[in-house]
Each structure stands twice: as C-alpha cells, then as structure tokens.
Design an enzyme around this catalytic site. Structure first.
Site, PDB file in Angstrom:
ATOM      1  CB  SER A 179      -8.318  16.936  -4.029  1.00  0.00           C
ATOM      2  OG  SER A 179      -8.779  17.190  -5.478  1.00  0.00           O
TER       3      SER A 179
ATOM      4  CE1 TYR B  80      -4.348  21.224  -4.756  1.00  0.00           C
ATOM      5  CE2 TYR B  80      -5.460  19.534  -6.276  1.00  0.00           C
ATOM      6  CZ  TYR B  80      -5.576  20.510  -5.314  1.00  0.00           C
ATOM      7  OH  TYR B  80      -6.874  20.861  -4.670  1.00  0.00           O
TER       8      TYR B  80
HETATM    9  P1  NAD Z   1      -9.452  29.408  -2.751  1.00  0.00           P
HETATM   10  O1  NAD Z   1      -8.422  30.126  -3.659  1.00  0.00           O
HETATM   11  O2  NAD Z   1     -10.550  30.067  -2.697  1.00  0.00           O
HETATM   12  O3  NAD Z   1      -8.888  28.929  -1.480  1.00  0.00           O
HETATM   13  C1  NAD Z   1      -7.597  28.634  -1.268  1.00  0.00           C
HETATM   14  C2  NAD Z   1      -7.190  29.490   0.187  1.00  0.00           C
HETATM   15  O4  NAD Z   1      -5.734  28.870   0.537  1.00  0.00           O
HETATM   16  C3  NAD Z   1      -6.709  31.134  -0.218  1.00  0.00           C
HETATM   17  O5  NAD Z   1      -7.816  31.784  -0.264  1.00  0.00           O
HETATM   18  C4  NAD Z   1      -5.414  31.259   0.359  1.00  0.00           C
HETATM   19  O6  NAD Z   1      -6.196  32.040   1.624  1.00  0.00           O
HETATM   20  C5  NAD Z   1      -5.011  29.896   1.082  1.00  0.00           C
HETATM   21  N1  NAD Z   1      -3.576  29.676   0.848  1.00  0.00           N
HETATM   22  C6  NAD Z   1      -2.996  29.158   0.134  1.00  0.00           C
HETATM   23  N2  NAD Z   1      -1.686  29.136   0.475  1.00  0.00           N
HETATM   24  C7  NAD Z   1      -1.604  29.640   1.571  1.00  0.00           C
HETATM   25  C8  NAD Z   1      -0.393  29.888   2.475  1.00  0.00           C
HETATM   26  N3  NAD Z   1       0.809  29.693   2.106  1.00  0.00           N
HETATM   27  N4  NAD Z   1      -0.705  30.616   3.591  1.00  0.00           N
HETATM   28  C9  NAD Z   1      -2.233  30.664   4.066  1.00  0.00           C
HETATM   29  N5  NAD Z   1      -3.047  30.630   3.273  1.00  0.00           N
HETATM   30  C10 NAD Z   1      -2.731  29.944   2.190  1.00  0.00           C
HETATM   31  O7  NAD Z   1      -9.366  27.918  -3.273  1.00  0.00           O
HETATM   32  P2  NAD Z   1     -10.496  26.622  -3.120  1.00  0.00           P
HETATM   33  O8  NAD Z   1     -10.575  25.966  -4.208  1.00  0.00           O
HETATM   34  O9  NAD Z   1     -11.435  27.322  -2.166  1.00  0.00           O
HETATM   35  O10 NAD Z   1      -9.319  25.794  -2.123  1.00  0.00           O
HETATM   36  C11 NAD Z   1      -9.644  25.409  -1.053  1.00  0.00           C
HETATM   37  C12 NAD Z   1      -9.330  23.894  -0.685  1.00  0.00           C
HETATM   38  O11 NAD Z   1      -9.912  23.145  -1.491  1.00  0.00           O
HETATM   39  C13 NAD Z   1      -7.805  23.780  -1.192  1.00  0.00           C
HETATM   40  O12 NAD Z   1      -7.247  22.684  -0.295  1.00  0.00           O
HETATM   41  C14 NAD Z   1      -7.920  23.214  -2.441  1.00  0.00           C
HETATM   42  O13 NAD Z   1      -6.756  22.192  -2.687  1.00  0.00           O
HETATM   43  C15 NAD Z   1      -8.952  22.341  -2.240  1.00  0.00           C
HETATM   44  N6  NAD Z   1      -9.743  21.664  -3.288  1.00  0.00           N
HETATM   45  C16 NAD Z   1     -10.425  22.554  -4.368  1.00  0.00           C
HETATM   46  C17 NAD Z   1     -11.058  22.234  -5.374  1.00  0.00           C
HETATM   47  C18 NAD Z   1     -11.706  22.981  -6.492  1.00  0.00           C
HETATM   48  O14 NAD Z   1     -12.040  22.680  -7.596  1.00  0.00           O
HETATM   49  N7  NAD Z   1     -11.741  24.380  -6.157  1.00  0.00           N
HETATM   50  C19 NAD Z   1     -11.077  20.671  -5.665  1.00  0.00           C
HETATM   51  C20 NAD Z   1     -10.631  19.994  -4.637  1.00  0.00           C
HETATM   52  C21 NAD Z   1      -9.827  20.599  -3.710  1.00  0.00           C
END
Ligand code: NAD
Ligand code: MG
Length: 299
Positions: free
Chosen positions: A191, A204
């Site tokens: 991230s 986080y």
């Molecule tokens: P999202 O909620 O759509 O996806 C995250 C997914 O993580 C969930 O759908 C869930 O299935 C899974 N998850 C969480 N805990 C879990 C567990 N214990 N067991 C199995 N699955 C689990 O959100 P997103 O933003 O697409 O997140 C995807 C990745 O991107 C994450 O690692 C997040 O930290 C990272 N990220 C997101 C952003 C943002 O702005 N959205 C920015 C930087 C990094």
C-alpha cells in the site's frame, strides 16, 4: 464515468468518477454488490490479450475490489482462476465466478479465513488439485480498521490485522512452494501506507511496510528457483474495505481527492499491473514494488 474503453487514449483525470463518494457503512468485510456506486473491477471493461494463456492462478480476496479485478483480468488473459474470500462474501464470489466462466476459463471458489494456518494449507491443496497445478499466487486479501488514537487499537484488532495481512502470507507461501514450478510468480499487495502512512492507520500501515520487506526478502530467496516475487502498492481505491471501517464515513465524499489526479482509483485500474507482474512479460522484474497511486508516489 467514461463510457470509452480503457484502451483508448483519454484524460486520466476524467476517466472514472471524480465527484467523491456518498457516506455509507457496512459491516466488515463488506459486500461489493451493496456499495453505492459499485466499483469497476473490469467485468465489462477489461479486455484480455492472451497474456496468461494456460496459467493457473490463486487470488486471495478475489471476491471484490482489487483482488476481483486481478481475478477477472487473469481469466480474460487466459488463466484458470481459484479465488479465496471469507464465507460471508459468497454472493460477490459467485458473481466473479460467472465472469471467469464467461471468459471461457475454470473458476474455483475456496471460501475460508486465511488467519487460520490450517486453512491456508487446505486452500493451497485445493487450488492445486482443482486447477491441476498452480503458477500464479496473487495475495490480495487484507484487513484495514481505521482508529483515530493508538489507545483505541485493542490487542484483538492488532493481532487480527497482523494475522490477516502478514502471517497469512508466510502460511500461504510455505504451503505453495512445493507446488510452484520454475517461472511461477507471486504478487503481494502492499500500500501507499507503507511509504506515506496515515495517522489513523498505525497498525495497518505497519503491516503494509512488513509486506514490502517480506516481498523483497522472499524475491531474493526464490530467485535461484526461477520464481519471481513483486508487490503492488495501491493508493486510494474505491472498494468494500473503505466502506466497512477502513475509512471513517465522513471521509468518503473526499476519498482520493488529495492525489495529483484528484480522484480515487477504480480496481480495474490495477488489473493490468497484476497481469504484467504475473506474466512472462516482466521476466526481469523481481523484488519490486509497483505503485498505483494517482500520483502520491511510493518512494
Ligand atoms: P476489498 O474489501 O474489496 O478486498 C479485501 C478482501 O480481503 C475481502 O474481499 C476479503 O475477501 C479478504 N479478506 C480480508 N480478511 C480476510 C481473511 N481473514 N481471510 C480471507 N480473506 C480475507 O478491498 P480492497 O481494497 O480491494 O483490498 C484488497 C487489498 O488492497 C488489501 O490488501 C488492501 O490492504 C489493499 N489496499 C487497498 C487500498 C484501497 O484504497 N482500497 C489501498 C492500498 C492497499
Ligand atoms: Mg470482499
């Protein structure tokens, strides 16, 4: 949002929604289908070019957001895809399976909690058996809970965030290594928070920094086996994580506005990077972190 194909040249300032997002709150992990508006994960917009023909991918967090965009793009590029997600996200996962199958590829659904080491082993066994091998690991699942004050971060939250975001990577990779052939690729999801951490995401941000070090060390360890390891570092992306406790609701109307491109990204805008890092096209790229941040760069 634009109705043009993402492949056509256009102004990135105006390519996707610019006006911020309505306040909304779901229980974690959130359901993408119930978001307003629903994020673009490339269901209609991503166009494949056969870049992953014959490959076999496991995508964690593949039901929604960034993982869903990666899973859909992998299928449209010719890979068979297994997705993992939490059991409460079954509805979103079934929608992804339909898109993968429409692309003519095999879709395997593996619900379960990656905070459990035993489950991580079972997930790898199942993905490998059902796909007939495994050569792309896209580790996208993640947990984010915003807290204004470190005093509000309970040991329970701290443990859950580190277990889901960091420990799971060790368990999944350890279980997968015996199956990964030469040429296999691993992609973690870090991230912008690893590089420019927010005061409200102390636990986080620390996990995302750990993921960068994990990725780089693992890349060096696995290089002699011919396995590459890279990370994607997203900036603010419109996903379920943000409406289920990842941000305070009142921040949603301005979410992503503080980037040089003045808007949040859509998950589909990361899809091509996950494809590139998975494919043979990036054969000399390993131990790298790719930012997709709207301009708030990662180094
Ligand atoms: P999202 O909620 O759509 O996806 C995250 C997914 O993580 C969930 O759908 C869930 O299935 C899974 N998850 C969480 N805990 C879990 C567990 N214990 N067991 C199995 N699955 C689990 O959100 P997103 O933003 O697409 O997140 C995807 C990745 O991107 C994450 O690692 C997040 O930290 C990272 N990220 C997101 C952003 C943002 O702005 N959205 C920015 C930087 C990094
Ligand atoms: Mg989800």
């Amino acid at each position: 949002m634009s109705s043009k194909s993402y492949e056509e040249m256009q102004n990135p300032l105006h390519e996707y929604r610019e006006e911020g997002y309505p306040e909304q709150l779901q229980k974690a992990p959130g359901i993408q289908k119930e978001m307003n508006p629903v994020p673009d994960c490339g269901e209609e917009t991503y166009v494949g070019h056969g870049r992953l023909k014959g490959r076999k991918a496991l995508v964690t967090g593949g039901d929604s957001g960034i993982g869903r965009a990666a899973a859909i793009a992998y299928a449209k590029e010719g890979a068979d895809v297994a997705i993992n997600y939490l059991p409460s996200e079954q509805k979103d996962a079934e929608d992804v399976a339909k898109v993968i199958e429409k692309a003519g590829q095999k879709a395997i659904l593996i619900p379960g909690d990656i905070s459990d080491e035993e489950f991580c082993k079972e997930m790898i066994e199942e993905a490998n058996a059902s796909l007939g091998g495994l050569d792309i690991l896209a580790l996208v699942a993640g947990k984010q809970v915003a807290k204004e004050d470190i005093l509000e971060i309970t040991t329970e939250q701290l443990t859950a965030t580190f277990t889901a975001n960091v420990f799971s990577l060790f368990w999944i990779v350890k279980a997968a290594i015996p199956y990964l052939p030469e040429g296999a690729t691993i992609i973690t999801t870090s991230s912008i928070q690893a590089f420019q951490p927010s005061p409200t995401l102390v636990d986080y941000a620390a996990t995302k920094s750990a993921i960068v070090a994990f990725t780089r060390a693992l890349a060096k360890q696995l290089a002699p086996k011919g396995i590459r390891v890279n990370s994607v570092a997203p900036g603010p992306i419109w996903t379920a994580l943000q409406v289920s406790g990842g941000q305070p609701q009142e921040k949603l109307p301005k979410f992503g506005k503080d980037t040089p491109l003045k808007r949040a990204g859509q998950p589909v805008e990361l899809a091509a990077i996950y494809v590139l890092l998975a494919s043979q096209e990036s054969s000399y790229v390993t131990a790298e972190v790719y930012g997709v941040t709207g301009g708030n760069h990662t180094t």
